[in-house]
Design an enzyme around this catalytic site. Structure first.
Site, PDB file in Angstrom:
ATOM      1  N   PHE A 259      -5.589   3.841  11.383  1.00 45.36           N
ATOM      2  CA  PHE A 259      -6.053   3.040  10.247  1.00 45.36           C
ATOM      3  C   PHE A 259      -5.343   3.487   8.986  1.00 45.36           C
ATOM      4  CE2 PHE A 259     -10.236   2.837  12.684  1.00 45.36           C
ATOM      5  CZ  PHE A 259     -10.027   1.542  13.124  1.00 45.36           C
ATOM      6  N   GLU A 260      -5.080   2.528   8.086  1.00 42.32           N
ATOM      7  CA  GLU A 260      -4.308   2.871   6.888  1.00 42.32           C
ATOM      8  C   GLU A 260      -5.077   3.755   5.923  1.00 42.32           C
ATOM      9  OE1 GLU A 260      -3.504  -1.261   5.694  1.00 42.32           O
ATOM     10  OE2 GLU A 260      -4.340  -0.744   3.763  1.00 42.32           O
ATOM     11  N   GLY A 261      -6.386   3.874   6.104  1.00 41.30           N
ATOM     12  CA  GLY A 261      -7.139   4.842   5.303  1.00 41.30           C
ATOM     13  C   GLY A 261      -6.706   6.279   5.567  1.00 41.30           C
TER      14      GLY A 261
ATOM     15  N   HIS B 200       0.830  -1.207   0.000  1.00 49.49           N
ATOM     16  CA  HIS B 200       0.000   0.000   0.000  1.00 49.49           C
ATOM     17  C   HIS B 200       0.869   1.265   0.000  1.00 49.49           C
ATOM     18  CE1 HIS B 200      -4.022   1.717   1.762  1.00 49.49           C
ATOM     19  NE2 HIS B 200      -3.579   2.429   0.761  1.00 49.49           N
TER      20      HIS B 200
END
Lengths: 323, 260
Positions: free
Chosen positions: B57-59, A126
């Site tokens: 959170f990776e968001g 990611h």
């Protein structure tokens, strides 16, 4: 990906920007007009992430325009990736994760296309995807990172990544190639007619994607006046001169969410999962026929989703402003 | 899911994993959590023994409070941002791992091996997979750059001698191989399953059983593992899930989205 296109030459990048009319001008058009700005075979980056601010209406319009052979890049890919493969819009997706979402299990459509070698899912971490866009946005050819090292994620990328030593400390790093898409599709809450875009909530990689791309096609929940933008310039995240098209598309991320506007349309996503888990080929075809090729227009598609469903999703979407 | 009854309290395997994993988090820590059981376990810890726990959170979210009954379908929807201190681009929240602000990463796993390497990419060979799995997401970044807790079901097909593909590196080939490969920081710390809590030997980096859940024997754990497990001499038994812990989990996930 061929080596020539892995990293665009700096000459090409600069020439493409220089060739564009970067003056303040109105760019409002329809989805169909915006679709003509994408050519078969283009590398198209998608803004948003998983079920959030997916530029769904624009993808829908590209499928309807029968565009083909696109390479798609996105941080995390969900049902829009399935539709890209199933429609033939694209045959390669560069992403860190690709499935509908953990609550629906592994995407059968993704599995069908990748396992049968009908299409490619190029996996990167990611952060690697993010730093590739950032390098592209910075106008540099690569970015070093401390992850992906030592894993099979890096190994199967072959020549697309390069282990390197820091020229100052000698530490081991991984060099990631810059990603400069031909086109970026980004959906936002509001923008003016020139393409100044304001984003609420999660930004994901959208700002880097906009800066890295050769041109941005913006879809927006609503078009606001330039005065409104100028009253809060600190909320503007994407500058007008990166943008080539502004399309006003209310509910333009459905069945995914748009922060503060509406939550995902779970009924549509459940229906999609039910159709495709039974038979990924026939199920995806049925979904495309029914919801992509079938409707007269985007509002016609929204009517099929249903007023009550949309209102419920909107009520849930606005809840965050009460916290 | 069959419900297990211990004393008067019944719980599912997923609930047990979430409770046992949540107990490993320490107040004041900064934890990078994946969706599903990790998110639930971190929220449980936050509402229980670790009120100053910060969840990332990776968001692109720092310090949210998940609203009961409104669990997000991934770490990238607005439900992840409720009452957060900050939202930021996902690349930048991931870069906090590289900078060193994160105490522990916390995620689920599809397949793990004796050195704690995780596979979430391919079952079978990568060029001709039997099953193409969804991929790394942020897993590779998190496991490369900080200490890790993994929560997963204890099954022989998931606990294998060698993973088919190293998506998220653990201790690689054991010993000092992780650092030698170029990953000097972090590493696999704990694996929490419905049977036991495992760690890794300081020297060899082989998986070892630290604690068994109530009513579980070491042999049972070994029988469900595809490689010989080590056991620490002072192996302990975890405390039963408490009714308050179960009540909190069911309040957070009334629809059993994560704990089915």
């Amino acid at each position: 990906m061929s080596k020539e296109t892995l990293v665009k030459s700096y000459d090409t990048l600069r020439r493409d920007v220089a060739a564009r009319d970067r003056g303040l001008r109105e760019k409002v058009m329809t989805l169909e007009e915006a679709a003509t700005l994408v050519s078969d075979g283009d590398h198209v980056a998608l803004g948003g992430c998983t079920l959030s601010r997916t530029p769904m209406a624009m993808i829908w319009a590209l499928i309807r325009a029968r565009k083909q052979g696109l390479t798609i890049s996105r941080s995390i890919t969900s049902t829009e990736g399935d539709l890209v493969f199933a429609s033939g819009l694209g045959r390669k997706i560069i992403s860190s994760w690709f499935s509908q979402g953990i609550v629906w299990g592994i995407s059968k459509v993704m599995r069908h296309h990748v396992e049968k070698e009908l299409a490619e899912f190029d996996e990167w971490s990611h952060m690697a995807i993010g730093l590739r866009f950032r390098a592209g946005a910075m106008g540099i050819p690569f970015m070093p990172v401390r992850s992906m090292i030592g894993s099979d994620v890096a190994r199967i990328r072959g020549d697309e990544v390069k282990p390197m030593n820091c020229p100052f400390t000698g530490e081991r790093l991984m060099a990631l190639p810059a990603l400069n898409p031909d086109v970026a599709l980004i959906h936002v809450q509001r923008a003016d007619a020139y393409g100044n875009a304001q984003l609420d909530g999660l930004q994901f990689m959208d700002i880097d994607i906009a800066m890295a791309a050769n041109k941005v096609i913006l879809t927006t929940e609503r078009i606001v006046s330039n005065d409104q933008i100028r009253r809060a310039p600190d909320h503007t995240r994407i500058p007008f001169f990166t943008v080539e098209a502004v399309v006003e598309v209310p509910y333009g991320s459905v069945p995914h969410e748009c922060y503060g506007q509406y939550e995902p349309i779970f009924a549509q996503l459940d229906r999609y999962a039910a159709l495709t888990s039974k038979d990924p080929v026939a199920g995806a075809k049925q979904y495309l026929d029914e919801y992509v090729y079938g409707p007269k227009s985007w509002p016609d598609y929204l009517s099929m989703v249903g007023m009550e469903t949309l209102l419920t999703a909107s009520r849930r979407g606005r809840v965050i402003f009460n916290d | 899911m069959t419900e297990q009854t211990s004393a008067s309290i019944a719980y599912t395997a997923s609930e047990l994993i979430a409770i046992m994993a949540g107990r490993l988090l320490v107040d004041g820590q900064i934890v990078f959590a994946g969706v599903g059981i990790p998110l639930l376990a971190a929220t449980l810890a936050q509402r229980n023994h670790a009120p100053r726990l910060t969840i990332l959170f990776e968001g692109g979210v720092i310090g949210p409070f998940i609203v009961p009954g409104e669990l997000p379908p991934s770490t990238n929807e607005q439900r992840c941002t409720r009452r957060a201190n900050m939202v930021l681009p996902s690349t930048d929240v991931l870069l906090l791992l590289q900078r060193g602000y994160i105490d522990v990463g916390f995620m689920g796993g599809a397949q793990i091996d004796r050195f704690g390497n995780l596979n979430s990419s391919f079952i079978g060979p990568a060029d001709k997979p039997t099953i193409r799995l969804p991929g790394t997401g942020g897993g590779n970044d998190i496991s490369s750059l900080t200490y890790m807790i993994v929560a997963m079901k204890h099954e022989k097909r998931r606990f294998v001698e060698h993973v088919d593909f190293i998506t998220s590196p653990g201790w690689i080939d054991g010993g000092a191989s992780r650092a030698e490969r170029g990953l000097p920081m972090g590493g696999m710390w704990r694996v929490v399953t419905d049977l036991a809590v495992m760690g890794f030997d300081e020297e060899t980096r082989e998986m070892e059983v630290l604690a068994l859940h109530p009513g579980v024997s070491f042999e049972q754990v070994q029988d469900n593992t595809g490689f010989p497990l080590r056991r620490v001499p002072e192996i302990t038994t975890t405390a039963l899930p408490r009714s308050e812990e179960l009540a909190l989990i069911r309040e957070l996930d009334p629809g059993r989205l994560y704990t089915a």
